[in-house]
Design a protein around this motif. Structure first.
Motif, PDB file in Angstrom:
ATOM      1  N   ALA A 142      -4.240  -3.354  -0.284  1.00 50.73           N
ATOM      2  CA  ALA A 142      -3.303  -3.130  -1.391  1.00 50.73           C
ATOM      3  C   ALA A 142      -3.088  -4.389  -2.223  1.00 50.73           C
ATOM      4  O   ALA A 142      -2.705  -4.309  -3.384  1.00 50.73           O
ATOM      5  CB  ALA A 142      -1.964  -2.638  -0.844  1.00 50.73           C
ATOM      6  N   ILE A 143      -3.321  -5.560  -1.624  1.00 49.52           N
ATOM      7  CA  ILE A 143      -3.122  -6.828  -2.342  1.00 49.52           C
ATOM      8  C   ILE A 143      -4.396  -7.284  -3.060  1.00 49.52           C
ATOM      9  O   ILE A 143      -4.342  -7.820  -4.155  1.00 49.52           O
ATOM     10  CB  ILE A 143      -2.693  -7.955  -1.365  1.00 49.52           C
ATOM     11  CG1 ILE A 143      -1.377  -7.602  -0.680  1.00 49.52           C
ATOM     12  CG2 ILE A 143      -2.564  -9.289  -2.090  1.00 49.52           C
ATOM     13  CD1 ILE A 143      -1.024  -8.529   0.484  1.00 49.52           C
ATOM     14  N   GLY A 144      -5.533  -7.065  -2.406  1.00 51.84           N
ATOM     15  CA  GLY A 144      -6.805  -7.660  -2.835  1.00 51.84           C
ATOM     16  C   GLY A 144      -7.310  -7.208  -4.196  1.00 51.84           C
ATOM     17  O   GLY A 144      -6.588  -6.566  -4.964  1.00 51.84           O
ATOM     18  N   SER A 145      -8.558  -7.548  -4.467  1.00 44.64           N
ATOM     19  CA  SER A 145      -9.117  -7.332  -5.803  1.00 44.64           C
ATOM     20  C   SER A 145      -9.318  -5.853  -6.122  1.00 44.64           C
ATOM     21  O   SER A 145      -9.515  -5.493  -7.276  1.00 44.64           O
ATOM     22  CB  SER A 145     -10.443  -8.083  -5.941  1.00 44.64           C
ATOM     23  OG  SER A 145     -11.423  -7.484  -5.133  1.00 44.64           O
ATOM     24  N   LYS A 146      -9.243  -4.988  -5.116  1.00 47.75           N
ATOM     25  CA  LYS A 146      -9.263  -3.542  -5.386  1.00 47.75           C
ATOM     26  C   LYS A 146      -7.833  -2.995  -5.341  1.00 47.75           C
ATOM     27  O   LYS A 146      -7.616  -1.788  -5.262  1.00 47.75           O
ATOM     28  CB  LYS A 146     -10.126  -2.807  -4.344  1.00 47.75           C
ATOM     29  CG  LYS A 146     -11.502  -3.416  -4.101  1.00 47.75           C
ATOM     30  CD  LYS A 146     -12.489  -3.024  -5.170  1.00 47.75           C
ATOM     31  CE  LYS A 146     -13.824  -3.734  -4.966  1.00 47.75           C
ATOM     32  NZ  LYS A 146     -14.632  -3.241  -3.855  1.00 47.75           N
ATOM     33  N   GLY A 147      -6.875  -3.908  -5.338  1.00 46.24           N
ATOM     34  CA  GLY A 147      -5.461  -3.533  -5.322  1.00 46.24           C
ATOM     35  C   GLY A 147      -4.698  -4.310  -6.387  1.00 46.24           C
ATOM     36  O   GLY A 147      -5.163  -4.469  -7.521  1.00 46.24           O
ATOM     37  N   MET A 148      -3.542  -4.831  -5.974  1.00 42.34           N
ATOM     38  CA  MET A 148      -2.601  -5.456  -6.896  1.00 42.34           C
ATOM     39  C   MET A 148      -3.199  -6.593  -7.734  1.00 42.34           C
ATOM     40  O   MET A 148      -3.060  -6.606  -8.958  1.00 42.34           O
ATOM     41  CB  MET A 148      -1.442  -5.991  -6.053  1.00 42.34           C
ATOM     42  CG  MET A 148      -0.172  -6.222  -6.779  1.00 42.34           C
ATOM     43  SD  MET A 148       1.152  -6.546  -5.564  1.00 42.34           S
ATOM     44  CE  MET A 148       0.570  -8.055  -4.783  1.00 42.34           C
ATOM     45  N   THR A 149      -3.853  -7.547  -7.056  1.00 40.01           N
ATOM     46  CA  THR A 149      -4.407  -8.687  -7.824  1.00 40.01           C
ATOM     47  C   THR A 149      -5.492  -8.214  -8.789  1.00 40.01           C
ATOM     48  O   THR A 149      -5.623  -8.750  -9.888  1.00 40.01           O
ATOM     49  CB  THR A 149      -4.989  -9.779  -6.893  1.00 40.01           C
ATOM     50  OG1 THR A 149      -5.925  -9.175  -6.008  1.00 40.01           O
ATOM     51  CG2 THR A 149      -3.894 -10.452  -6.079  1.00 40.01           C
ATOM     52  N   GLY A 150      -6.258  -7.205  -8.376  1.00 38.73           N
ATOM     53  CA  GLY A 150      -7.275  -6.643  -9.266  1.00 38.73           C
ATOM     54  C   GLY A 150      -6.630  -5.997 -10.479  1.00 38.73           C
ATOM     55  O   GLY A 150      -7.117  -6.150 -11.610  1.00 38.73           O
TER      56      GLY A 150
END
Lengths: 272, 272
Positions: free
Chosen positions: B148-156
């Motif tokens: 959820a945080i990573g580049s396929k999530g929030m940061t993305g």
């Protein structure tokens, strides 16, 4: 003393592990993915990864199980450099002779790259295919890495470093700064290599944890010496003392400790 | 429509869970710890935590098992706000009527607070005492949050948002921005509440994941509508559509879905 040639295979394996796992720059968000790759695949000694892998190998653990944690540690190290280089932190325009991440892209992207790389490290530790058989250890791996990053680890050390720079000689203990800022992640690399190895006993784990902390401190003292920018007096002496402690610790193990001894020697004699 | 009074017990429980777990400001690095507490204990609806806890409660899971993941999600949400407010990102001087973290402290501290709070969330998920009996699930909890945080999530999503703002109407799909930037962490909150609940079936998990995504999208559309700052046309209509989809999904479950239905209604009618 440069990084011994025989270690180049492990460095290459680390780069391959990162290249294979990092999201491709062709996939959206393309700029973020490109910047994540730029920040992680830009050379570097891969010291933490090599340390992790050599620790695991000492217990007969195969490289296929060591690649994922090695990649995770390098992602964390890379994120810390990207955030360290930001204008509001050390304000460095260059990193390893190339524009630092916020110069190559922009500050907002650099903040996000660091955040995404931290998350990606935990993604690897919790769900990399090579670690599926270690499911019950996954929590411990994550806890080791999170502890090394958090306020009792790297970020805490950086915060103390900033306070130290502002206040000069103050109530802040420079030993704590060095221990948290640099030694914790290096120690965690050793601990991760031990933790994924089934053959490790609790006693061996404790010895390796001590070894890792001493190597980490020696690493920071050597940095201080090379940069002529020491928080503590006599970094050369202190680096040697820490190397000696690391060697004493590791030699108590009934294992082939040759490589870990060489790594401790490398740390205090390296010129980069 | 304000947050219903009956939910205040869960909000209070979240604040207590954070207060108990966050390192005390009296411990070094004191400034970092104080700033971490400032950034997390500054009010807020605790929407993600409440959503997580109500999901777990629907399966009979006790609050004592839901507090740690709820605290972890709020740490991640708080970190994202601290980094979002930075001058190089949205450059916001205020957050909930108070100086934002970098205004109250400084930019370097704000970067470190965000980094440390992310790590702290994973520390909680991997080693909180209340979760020791869930050891085999720890990897899955971490993977949900990291995704959820990573580049396929929030940061993305934030990266796409920046690209969108620079390029205007471009090749970037505004739906993806909304889905990644906001919906992923809200969806993860539902999934974490389900994942720690032993009674949940795979089929129920999938339904809840869909519900969570729809609620997350409805949340973002409602934000767009309130801020009059929409990436997509007709945010009001789209928010209603997503609420309807969330309700349809959740009503297929043979459980007491009343609270999750109310949450979906709240999302599209809230004024804050």
């Amino acid at each position: 003393m440069s990084f011994p040639l025989e270690w180049s295979r492990l460095q290459d394996a680390t780069v391959t592990a990162l290249e294979e796992r990092l999201p491709p720059a062709s996939e959206p968000p393309a700029k973020l993915h490109e910047a994540m790759r730029y920040a992680t695949l830009n050379g570097g000694k891969r010291f933490r990864a090599v340390l992790l892998m050599m620790t695991g190998q000492m217990f007969g653990t195969g490289l296929e199980r060591l690649m994922a944690p090695a990649a995770a540690v390098e992602c964390v190290h890379a994120y810390s450099l990207v955030h360290d280089d930001l204008p509001c932190m050390d304000d460095d325009d260059y990193r390893r002779g190339m524009p630092s991440c916020h110069k190559q892209y922009d500050e907002a992207t650099a903040v996000l790259v660091g955040d995404a790389l931290q998350a990606f490290a935990f993604q690897i530790l919790s769900s990399d295919e090579s670690l599926v058989n270690l499911k019950d250890k996954s929590g411990r791996l994550v806890s080791i890495l999170a502890g090394a990053i958090g306020s009792k680890g790297m970020t805490g050390g950086q915060a103390l470093d900033i306070e130290f720079e502002i206040n000069g000689v103050s109530t802040i203990d420079p030993f704590s700064v060095n221990r948290l800022k640099t030694a914790k992640l290096i120690q965690a690399s050793v601990c991760l290599g031990a933790c994924v190895s089934d053959a490790v006993t609790e006693q061996e784990y404790r010895v390796l944890s001590d070894y890792g902390e001493c190597v980490g401190l020696a690493f920071q003292y050597r940095d201080d010496q090379l940069d002529d920018d020491a928080l503590e007096d006599n970094p050369h002496e202190k680096a040697s003392t820490m190397r000696d402690r690391a060697l004493s610790a590791i030699r108590t193990l009934d294992r082939d400790t040759q490589n870990l001894e060489k790594l401790a020697e490398f740390v205090v004699s390296r010129s980069m």
